[in-house]
Design a protein around this motif. Structure first.
Motif, short mmCIF file in Angstrom:
data_model
loop_
_atom_site.label_atom_id
_atom_site.label_comp_id
_atom_site.label_asym_id
_atom_site.label_seq_id
_atom_site.Cartn_x
_atom_site.Cartn_y
_atom_site.Cartn_z
N TYR A 52 0.86 -1.18 0.00
CA TYR A 52 0.00 0.00 0.00
C TYR A 52 0.89 1.23 0.00
N ASN A 53 0.47 2.31 -0.65
CA ASN A 53 1.32 3.50 -0.68
C ASN A 53 0.58 4.78 -0.31
N GLY A 54 -0.47 4.68 0.46
CA GLY A 54 -1.23 5.85 0.88
C GLY A 54 -1.00 6.21 2.33
N THR A 55 -1.89 7.03 2.86
CA THR A 55 -1.77 7.45 4.27
C THR A 55 -3.12 7.42 4.98
N ALA A 56 -4.03 6.58 4.53
CA ALA A 56 -5.36 6.51 5.14
C ALA A 56 -5.25 5.97 6.57
N LEU A 57 -6.15 6.42 7.41
CA LEU A 57 -6.18 5.99 8.81
C LEU A 57 -6.30 4.47 8.87
N THR A 58 -5.42 3.86 9.64
CA THR A 58 -5.39 2.41 9.80
C THR A 58 -5.39 2.11 11.28
N VAL A 59 -6.35 1.29 11.74
CA VAL A 59 -6.55 1.11 13.18
C VAL A 59 -6.77 -0.36 13.55
N TYR A 60 -6.74 -0.59 14.85
CA TYR A 60 -6.96 -1.90 15.45
C TYR A 60 -8.23 -2.55 14.89
N GLY A 61 -8.12 -3.83 14.54
CA GLY A 61 -9.25 -4.59 14.06
C GLY A 61 -9.37 -4.65 12.55
N LEU A 94 -0.80 -3.39 17.40
CA LEU A 94 -1.16 -2.22 18.20
C LEU A 94 -0.03 -1.83 19.14
N ALA A 95 0.53 -2.80 19.83
CA ALA A 95 1.65 -2.53 20.75
C ALA A 95 2.87 -2.00 20.00
N ALA A 96 3.16 -2.58 18.83
CA ALA A 96 4.31 -2.14 18.03
C ALA A 96 4.11 -0.71 17.53
N VAL A 97 2.89 -0.39 17.08
CA VAL A 97 2.60 0.96 16.60
C VAL A 97 2.78 1.96 17.75
N LYS A 98 2.24 1.64 18.92
CA LYS A 98 2.36 2.56 20.07
C LYS A 98 3.82 2.77 20.46
N LYS A 99 4.60 1.70 20.45
CA LYS A 99 6.02 1.80 20.78
C LYS A 99 6.75 2.67 19.75
N PHE A 100 6.45 2.44 18.46
CA PHE A 100 7.04 3.25 17.39
C PHE A 100 6.66 4.72 17.56
N GLN A 101 5.39 4.99 17.79
CA GLN A 101 4.93 6.36 17.95
C GLN A 101 5.62 7.04 19.13
N SER A 102 5.71 6.34 20.23
CA SER A 102 6.36 6.90 21.42
C SER A 102 7.81 7.25 21.15
N ARG A 103 8.52 6.37 20.48
CA ARG A 103 9.94 6.59 20.20
C ARG A 103 10.17 7.66 19.13
N HIS A 104 9.12 8.02 18.40
CA HIS A 104 9.24 9.05 17.37
C HIS A 104 8.49 10.32 17.74
N HIS A 105 8.23 10.47 19.03
CA HIS A 105 7.61 11.69 19.58
C HIS A 105 6.27 12.01 18.94
N LEU A 106 5.49 10.96 18.69
CA LEU A 106 4.14 11.10 18.16
C LEU A 106 3.16 10.72 19.27
N THR A 107 1.91 11.10 19.13
CA THR A 107 0.90 10.68 20.09
C THR A 107 0.76 9.17 19.99
N ALA A 108 1.03 8.48 21.09
CA ALA A 108 1.04 7.01 21.10
C ALA A 108 -0.38 6.48 21.32
#
Length: 122
Positions: A52-61, A94-108
């Motif tokens: 995929y090469n877009g930026t659409a919101l992607t979430v749990y489930g 979900l856990a990996a995304v949150k960890k990535f976001q936290s380490r990149h100063h994004l809202t986790a």
């Protein structure tokens, strides 16, 4: 109009799949061939994530190509084991995304929105 959109989607998807097949044939699309994980791939080797090469919101489930893209990009950065690149956005993703976001100063928040996509592609 609807047939034109469906045709464009089909053509785009076929192009992505053909490009991916070409990378596999050329030996450029790499990733561990076994469940052994990143240690099975040579150091510094990254898979070409062509789901995929877009930026659409992607979430749990969710399921599908967007989720596979997130998982592939996270696996390339070792936030997620290659065996977890399944196309399903479950608890491990979900856990990996949150960890990535936290380490990149994004809202986790675990939601892969525009800012998280940009950071994953950077």
């Amino acid at each position: 109009m609807r047939a034109v959109c469906a045709t464009r989607h089909t053509v785009k998807r076929a192009a992505v799949l053909a490009a991916t097949a070409g990378l596999v044939t050329a030996g450029l699309l790499t990733g561990p061939a076994s469940a052994a994980g990143p240690a099975a791939a040579p150091a510094g080797t990254k898979a070409a994530c062509a789901y995929y090469n877009g930026t659409a919101l992607t979430v749990y489930g969710q399921r599908g190509d967007r989720v596979s893209q997130v998982q592939c990009l996270l696996a390339n950065r070792r936030y997620l084991p290659w065996g977890d690149v399944t196309g399903y956005f479950g608890t491990r993703t979900l856990a990996a995304v949150k960890k990535f976001q936290s380490r990149h100063h994004l809202t986790a928040d675990g939601k892969v929105g525009t800012k998280t996509w940009r950071a994953l592609y950077a």
